[in-house]
Design a protein around this motif. Structure first.
Motif, mmCIF file in Angstrom:
data_model
loop_
_atom_site.group_PDB
_atom_site.id
_atom_site.type_symbol
_atom_site.label_atom_id
_atom_site.label_comp_id
_atom_site.label_asym_id
_atom_site.label_seq_id
_atom_site.Cartn_x
_atom_site.Cartn_y
_atom_site.Cartn_z
ATOM 1 N N ILE A 1 0.669 -1.235 0.057
ATOM 2 C CA ILE A 1 0.000 0.109 0.090
ATOM 3 C C ILE A 1 1.066 1.182 -0.190
ATOM 4 O O ILE A 1 0.361 2.270 -0.499
ATOM 5 N N GLY A 2 1.931 1.352 0.869
ATOM 6 C CA GLY A 2 2.845 2.567 0.798
ATOM 7 C C GLY A 2 3.606 2.634 -0.597
ATOM 8 O O GLY A 2 3.343 3.743 -1.045
ATOM 9 N N CYS A 3 3.697 1.663 -1.164
ATOM 10 C CA CYS A 3 4.329 1.618 -2.603
ATOM 11 C C CYS A 3 3.346 2.444 -3.488
ATOM 12 O O CYS A 3 3.710 3.198 -4.306
ATOM 13 N N CYS A 4 2.271 2.032 -3.661
ATOM 14 C CA CYS A 4 1.164 2.496 -4.297
ATOM 15 C C CYS A 4 0.899 3.727 -4.091
ATOM 16 O O CYS A 4 0.893 4.879 -5.112
ATOM 17 N N TYR A 5 0.573 4.234 -2.785
ATOM 18 C CA TYR A 5 0.786 5.705 -2.318
ATOM 19 C C TYR A 5 1.688 6.687 -2.917
ATOM 20 O O TYR A 5 1.653 7.693 -3.452
ATOM 21 N N TYR A 6 2.897 5.970 -2.878
ATOM 22 C CA TYR A 6 4.244 6.523 -3.307
ATOM 23 C C TYR A 6 4.163 6.846 -4.610
ATOM 24 O O TYR A 6 4.391 8.060 -5.035
ATOM 25 N N LYS A 7 3.864 5.957 -5.508
ATOM 26 C CA LYS A 7 3.592 6.030 -7.049
ATOM 27 C C LYS A 7 2.309 7.064 -7.444
ATOM 28 O O LYS A 7 2.585 7.728 -8.293
ATOM 29 N N LEU A 8 1.400 7.226 -6.425
ATOM 30 C CA LEU A 8 0.457 8.079 -6.570
ATOM 31 C C LEU A 8 0.620 9.550 -6.069
ATOM 32 O O LEU A 8 -0.082 10.564 -6.018
ATOM 33 N N ASN A 9 2.037 9.576 -5.730
ATOM 34 C CA ASN A 9 2.693 10.887 -5.078
ATOM 35 C C ASN A 9 2.021 11.444 -3.946
ATOM 36 O O ASN A 9 1.638 12.792 -3.442
ATOM 37 N N GLU A 10 1.418 10.391 -3.023
ATOM 38 C CA GLU A 10 0.836 10.865 -1.742
ATOM 39 C C GLU A 10 1.862 10.426 -0.582
ATOM 40 O O GLU A 10 1.621 9.302 -0.075
ATOM 41 N N ILE A 11 2.731 11.200 -0.539
ATOM 42 C CA ILE A 11 4.081 10.727 0.206
ATOM 43 C C ILE A 11 3.522 10.560 1.737
ATOM 44 O O ILE A 11 4.042 9.722 2.271
ATOM 45 N N GLY A 12 2.770 11.270 2.249
ATOM 46 C CA GLY A 12 2.338 11.275 3.769
ATOM 47 C C GLY A 12 1.801 9.840 3.915
ATOM 48 O O GLY A 12 2.148 9.329 4.784
#
Lengths: 246, 622
Positions: free
Chosen positions: A62-73
């Motif tokens: 999930i962390g990886c997906c959010y990173y890719k979606l530029n939702e770093i927080g």
């Protein structure tokens, strides 16, 4: 009797179907991720998380997906959650470093988060609990021996004291680990999130926090989360501006 | 000779002067002209060589003159002369006065008695005008732009630097409390100015600049206390009425001669600010991005000569007064071969007005060459001059020497993954080169985990933890039980023995009595058997011995430590007598049985009593 067997088989079959559907979802989400469809991959992973798979792999993905979606927080939140389960995972540590480089002002502090987690989870929490359980059983056996074999009491007492000493050490260690898991943390997910004096949007703004800022949750009221800062200042942040584990 | 005569004459003259020092009585007022109800002081100074001073008569004063003594001081001067030590005493009586009606008043004379002689003070005149502070300050202040309490001892007032401002222009607003003659006040509650929600507020009043100064309002001194001071920026045009500041405090309220403290509520007038929209900008100020105020820019690049993949830091400083919170960046341009890695900004306040915002941007060129780092024009609106201004940009040269390092290709490839480098935040300056390299190599995160993992790990941990707690509770319970059992066991064994030992005689006595009653039923022979057993039980319990056979040898061996030789002999005689009855066929009557038991009771009682007295023997056994 036949009915009972049928019922058991039905239950087993159902469980198998549920598990296999989750496995299919998991594999599909990897495909989506590979095809850069991070939104779909994320929704699948979040579904799997909701179905009870709150573990290292799912939080990490999930962390990886959010990173890719530029939702770093949010990425930081899930990566740091994964730290609880596997603090020594090299992929996770690498990803966290990338996140910290992107997000946070003081690099050293964030390196410290990884180091702290490594120390705290040097022995995994379930292993610590198992050690404690085994030690407790040994202590009970030693007490029984002490009662029945009074002539060996000195030897048994030495063993008993040693076991109790280790029980205490591992218990404190375990309490720290458990407290760390249970501590609610929030991470700001908005570029600039306002901190209000009271849980009211019309109230005075006392601070503005950047995306990725992390702190403890001290309570919640309606649409607001309460947090405290190092200087003792208490503030309220809108839930929509942050991510936290309820 | 002449000199001697002159000296003697002088000496006599001085002595005469010293002896002839008269009593002086002076009356003086601190002010000759006062306002109605204004306090002033009167001093009555009496100088003499004695303590025997009394005020005989006070002056006859008008009804509207109030006078009260509030102090008395004494000063003694000693002077040595050829006639001994001369003493001068001056006594000062202090009075406070207040006159409630305008006019000219004479105060005095005071009649003083010194050593039974009467002396009179002078008269002092006071002019009282209607120009009153206590009640009528407001009449004399031309513009009433404040609120005050009933007596005008406290005045509250908001002061703003401007009433009309442009959007995002700042206005300083302060709330001042003026206290007449620095009268004390203690704040209970404050309701601050309620600024509009679109206002950016900066608090200018901190611990270091709490203001308290003296000001004159219509010729009367007030102490000014600044209790709120803010700088606000309003981002939308319109007319704003800011709700008033309210204060509740303890202060002096009374108009009477003696001041009384009470709670006072004061409220300022509402603050009205008119916010005007900014005028349209001209083309030459196209870089205008909302900055309003007065600014100055400085910049530097350090170092200006580097190798490829090394970092150079661009410092941009914006200094001045204005809406710094709205200024996120100063635009600059670099060659495409230069990567921008991190931006750190910091705002400092020089004094409460001027601010400095500094940006630190790390530039990493990938290829050698000569580059220009150009700072773009910065436009802002100068609210004082009511026009747009532009600070012209400039360019700084950056020379990149040497060869391209081997991992440069990787650097470029990896860095291209994240195109939005301006969003990159803040890295530690101390290790900036090291971190930059890490950053370049590690721009992308690692791939997903391909195993689904186990279900409910957290729940398992939770369950295990609870199980552990239950186990601990069980362990604690077992431990407590173990300790209790050990203690109880020890206590039971120890106490049990003691109790049996103590009750041995009582039991013996009860059994013998019962035997006497039962003898008609059971018969003499069984009675003798029981009697023999009862005696045996008594000795076993009493002396904590395992068993005793009533043979002469056994009795002597086992009871010699507890009984005297005479007692042993008597006991042997009784046992012998009983054995003859039991085994010799010597029949006895019930009366004789009763006699034997009676004698045995006395004998055992005797043993028991002796044994209690000589308890050391039983201690030995224990």
């Amino acid at each position: 009797m036949k009915f009972k067997i049928f019922l058991m088989l039905f239950i087993l079959f159902s469980i198998n179907i549920i598990n296999s559907s989750i496995n299919i979802k998991f594999n599909d989400s990897i495909k989506y991720y590979n095809n850069s469809d991070y939104k779909n991959a994320l929704s699948y992973y979040l579904d799997i998380l909701k179905s009870g798979y709150d573990n290292f792999e799912i939080n990490y993905n999930i962390g990886c997906c959010y990173y890719k979606l530029n939702e770093i927080g949010k990425a930081r939140f899930y990566f740091e959650r994964s730290l609880i389960y596997k603090p020594f995972d090299s992929d996770l540590n690498h990803n966290l470093k990338v996140i910290y480089n992107k997000l946070v002002k003081n690099q050293d502090n964030n390196e410290q988060i990884i180091i702290n987690s490594r120390i705290l989870y040097l022995i995994p929490i379930n292993v610590v609990i198992l050690i404690n359980i085994i030690l407790s059983i040994i202590a009970v056996i030693l007490l029984t021996l002490l009662y029945n074999f009074y002539s060996y009491r000195k030897l048994i007492l030495i063993f008993l004291a040693t076991v109790i000493f280790f029980i205490l050490i591992f218990t404190f260690y375990n309490i720290f680990q458990y407290k760390n898991i249970k501590d609610q943390k929030l991470i700001i997910t908005k570029k600039n999130a306002n901190v209000y004096l009271t849980p009211n949007e019309n109230e005075t703004i006392i601070l503005t926090l950047e995306e990725g800022y992390s702190n403890k949750v001290y309570g919640e009221l309606n649409y607001f989360i309460k947090t405290k800062f190092n200087d003792g200042l208490t503030g309220w942040i809108k839930k929509e501006d942050l991510i936290y584990k309820p | 000779m002449v000199k001697k005569i002159i000296i003697i004459i002088n000496f006599f003259a001085f002595s005469l002067f010293m002896n002839s020092q008269e009593v002086s009585v002076d009356l003086a007022a601190s002010k000759q002209e006062v306002a109605v109800n204004e306090d002033f002081r009167i001093s009555l100074i009496i100088t003499s060589d004695t303590d025997d001073i009394n005020i005989d008569e006070y002056p006859q004063l008008d009804q509207c003159v109030a006078i009260k003594q509030y102090g008395q001081s004494r000063n003694i001067n000693m002077m040595a002369s050829n006639q001994g030590i001369q003493k001068t005493i001056s006594i000062n009586f202090e009075y406070i006065c207040k006159i409630s009606k305008e006019g000219k008043y004479d105060i005095g004379p005071f009649v003083i008695r010194v050593k039974n002689k009467k002396f009179q003070s002078n008269i002092t005149s006071i002019n009282v005008s209607a120009n009153n502070v206590g009640n009528n300050v407001s009449n004399n202040i031309k513009e009433k732009n404040y609120e005050s309490d009933k007596s005008n001892y406290y005045i509250i007032k908001t002061e703003q630097t401007k009433k009309e401002i442009f959007e995002n222009e700042f206005v300083d607003i302060e709330v001042n409390l003026y206290c007449y003659r620095n009268y004390d006040f203690r704040i209970r509650n404050i309701k601050k100015l309620n600024y509009p929600s679109n206002a950016w507020i900066e608090n200018l009043l901190n611990k270091n600049n709490i203001l308290s100064e003296k000001v004159i309002i219509n010729n009367y001194a007030y102490a000014k206390h600044t209790i709120e001071k803010d700088r606000i920026y309003i981002s939308k045009s319109g007319e704003y009425e800011i709700e008033p500041f309210e204060i509740n405090f303890d202060g002096i309220t009374s108009n009477d001669f003696f001041a009384i403290q009470d709670t006072i509520d004061l409220k300022t007038k509402p603050v009205v600010i008119n916010v005007k929209p900014l005028p349209p900008k001209e083309n030459e100020h196209r870089n205008f991005d909302g900055a309003v105020g007065n600014f100055n820019i400085s910049y530097s690049l350090n170092p200006q000569k580097i190798n490829p993949s090394e970092a150079s830091t661009l410092f941009i400083s914006l200094e001045g007064e204005g809406n710094f919170h709205n200024i996120d960046k100063i635009n600059f341009g670099v060659d495409e071969n230069i990567d921008i890695y991190s931006t750190k900004s910091e705002t400092k306040t020089a004094d409460n007005r001027t601010k400095i915002k500094t940006w630190e941007i790390i530039l990493v060129p990938s290829k050698p060459g000569k580059y220009n780092v150009s700072i773009e024009d910065f436009s802002y609106f100068d609210a004082n001059e009511k026009k747009y201004k532009t600070i012209k940009g400039n360019s700084i040269k950056l020379t990149v020497a040497g060869k391209i390092i081997e991992n440069n290709k990787n650097i470029k490839d990896n860095s291209s993954i994240n195109t939005d480098l301006e969003n990159k935040n803040l890295i530690n300056n101390e290790n900036e080169n090291k971190i930059i390299k890490d950053n370049i190599v590690n721009q992308e995160i690692n791939f997903l985990k391909l195993n689904i993992g186990s279900k409910n790990e957290l729940k398992k941990i939770d369950l295990l933890f609870r199980f552990q707690i239950i186990l601990y509770m069980m362990l604690a319970a077992i431990l407590i039980l173990f300790i209790l059992l050990k203690y109880y066991n020890y206590s039971f064994v120890k106490n049990g023995r003691f109790v049996v030992q103590k009750k041995a005689y009582k039991n013996f006595f009860t059994k013998i009595n019962n035997l006497n009653k039962d003898i008609p039923k059971i018969g003499i022979l069984k009675g003798i058997d029981s009697l023999s057993n009862t005696i045996e039980t008594y000795f076993i319990h009493k002396f904590n011995i395992k068993s005793i056979e009533f043979t002469r040898k056994d009795i002597e061996n086992k009871l010699k430590d507890y009984l005297t030789s005479e007692q042993v002999k008597t006991l042997n005689d009784y046992i012998k007598q009983l054995n003859i009855i039991r085994f010799g066929g010597n029949k006895i009557t019930t009366e004789e049985f009763d006699r034997i038991t009676g004698e045995l009771k006395n004998f055992i009682k005797n043993i028991d009593t002796n044994n209690i007295n000589n308890n050391h023997k039983s201690d030995k056994v224990n």
